[in-house]
Write a protein that holds these residues in place. Sequence first.
Motif, PDB file in Angstrom:
ATOM      1  N   VAL A 125     -27.625 100.224  81.925  1.00  0.00           N
ATOM      2  CA  VAL A 125     -26.797 100.016  83.119  1.00  0.00           C
ATOM      3  C   VAL A 125     -25.742  98.948  82.850  1.00  0.00           C
ATOM      4  CG1 VAL A 125     -26.812  99.245  85.513  1.00  0.00           C
ATOM      5  CG2 VAL A 125     -28.570 100.828  84.706  1.00  0.00           C
ATOM      6  N   THR A 126     -26.124  97.860  82.190  1.00  0.00           N
ATOM      7  CA  THR A 126     -25.166  96.805  81.857  1.00  0.00           C
ATOM      8  C   THR A 126     -24.067  97.342  80.950  1.00  0.00           C
ATOM      9  OG1 THR A 126     -26.842  95.082  82.098  1.00  0.00           O
ATOM     10  CG2 THR A 126     -24.902  94.533  80.778  1.00  0.00           C
ATOM     11  N   ASP A 160     -35.104 100.136  77.554  1.00  0.00           N
ATOM     12  CA  ASP A 160     -34.610  99.154  78.513  1.00  0.00           C
ATOM     13  C   ASP A 160     -33.495  99.745  79.367  1.00  0.00           C
ATOM     14  OD1 ASP A 160     -33.716  96.959  79.903  1.00  0.00           O
ATOM     15  OD2 ASP A 160     -33.240  95.754  78.134  1.00  0.00           O
ATOM     16  N   GLY A 161     -33.823 100.161  80.580  1.00  0.00           N
ATOM     17  CA  GLY A 161     -32.822 100.732  81.480  1.00  0.00           C
ATOM     18  C   GLY A 161     -31.760  99.736  81.886  1.00  0.00           C
ATOM     19  N   ALA A 162     -32.135  98.458  81.995  1.00  0.00           N
ATOM     20  CA  ALA A 162     -31.161  97.435  82.397  1.00  0.00           C
ATOM     21  C   ALA A 162     -30.058  97.307  81.351  1.00  0.00           C
ATOM     22  CB  ALA A 162     -31.861  96.094  82.607  1.00  0.00           C
ATOM     23  N   PRO A 166     -32.229 100.182  86.559  1.00  0.00           N
ATOM     24  CA  PRO A 166     -32.127  99.022  85.653  1.00  0.00           C
ATOM     25  C   PRO A 166     -33.487  98.367  85.398  1.00  0.00           C
ATOM     26  CG  PRO A 166     -31.411  98.411  87.845  1.00  0.00           C
ATOM     27  CD  PRO A 166     -31.708  99.881  87.898  1.00  0.00           C
ATOM     28  N   GLU A 167     -34.387  99.132  84.841  1.00  0.00           N
ATOM     29  CA  GLU A 167     -35.744  98.667  84.531  1.00  0.00           C
ATOM     30  C   GLU A 167     -36.275  99.511  83.381  1.00  0.00           C
ATOM     31  OE1 GLU A 167     -37.539  99.270  88.325  1.00  0.00           O
ATOM     32  OE2 GLU A 167     -37.699 101.426  88.072  1.00  0.00           O
ATOM     33  N   SER A 171     -22.983 100.352  80.714  1.00  0.00           N
ATOM     34  CA  SER A 171     -22.136 101.317  81.427  1.00  0.00           C
ATOM     35  C   SER A 171     -20.953 100.636  82.105  1.00  0.00           C
ATOM     36  CB  SER A 171     -22.947 102.095  82.464  1.00  0.00           C
ATOM     37  OG  SER A 171     -23.268 101.288  83.584  1.00  0.00           O
ATOM     38  N   GLN A 172     -21.114  99.370  82.451  1.00  0.00           N
ATOM     39  CA  GLN A 172     -20.039  98.631  83.118  1.00  0.00           C
ATOM     40  C   GLN A 172     -18.896  98.313  82.162  1.00  0.00           C
ATOM     41  OE1 GLN A 172     -22.301  95.371  84.720  1.00  0.00           O
ATOM     42  NE2 GLN A 172     -23.459  96.716  86.082  1.00  0.00           N
TER      43      GLN A 172
END
Length: 198
Positions: A184-185, A179-181, A157-158, A187-188
């Motif tokens: 990840v967000t 933006d990896g974050a 998440p970066e 994906s939830q």
Amino acid sequence: MSFFEPTAPRPARQQPPWYGPPEDVLGSPVPIKRILARTETVVVALTDIVAYPSGCQFSLQLAARRGTLSDDQWRDLRELVFGERWPGERDEMLRCGVQFADGTKATIVDSGPIWDAPEPDAPAPPVFIEAGGGGGEAGDNQLRSSRGFWLWPLPPPEPFTFAVEWSAAGIELTMTEIDGAAIVTASQAAEPFWLAPS
């Protein structure tokens, strides 16, 4: 008495997560779009990212215009855009990959054919492979095609780097921060097709 003995049902076989997006999950879109590389005649654009609990899918659009290209140059460019030369000369292929902040990277060049073995062990992560895409439109003066890529597992998440290089089409190595974050967000919010039995 029956001639044929009843057979046991085959167990359902799940696709390993490094092969591609899960078949029974609705992925969640990530609001990131970028022009990754551009020349006078060719554009490589990131049009979509879809996040899943196990990884994410990138969709690229390849576009070309004829401009002042000769008939032979235009034919060669068409073959490149539609992947008609791949997997021939590897130097002619569109190369893509990711690199994380810790230096870990994965590319479509070094991932190899992970689907060859019938029951492969999990490869060392990360894995970045071509998965999906194709088709498109071809005219006398413009071309358009798409390519899909799968990253397993999810990125950290970066911020991380998405790299493209396509020397045969005149595109030098180009790095773009993603933006990896955000992935990840997103994906939830992915949702299984089927509810778990209660």
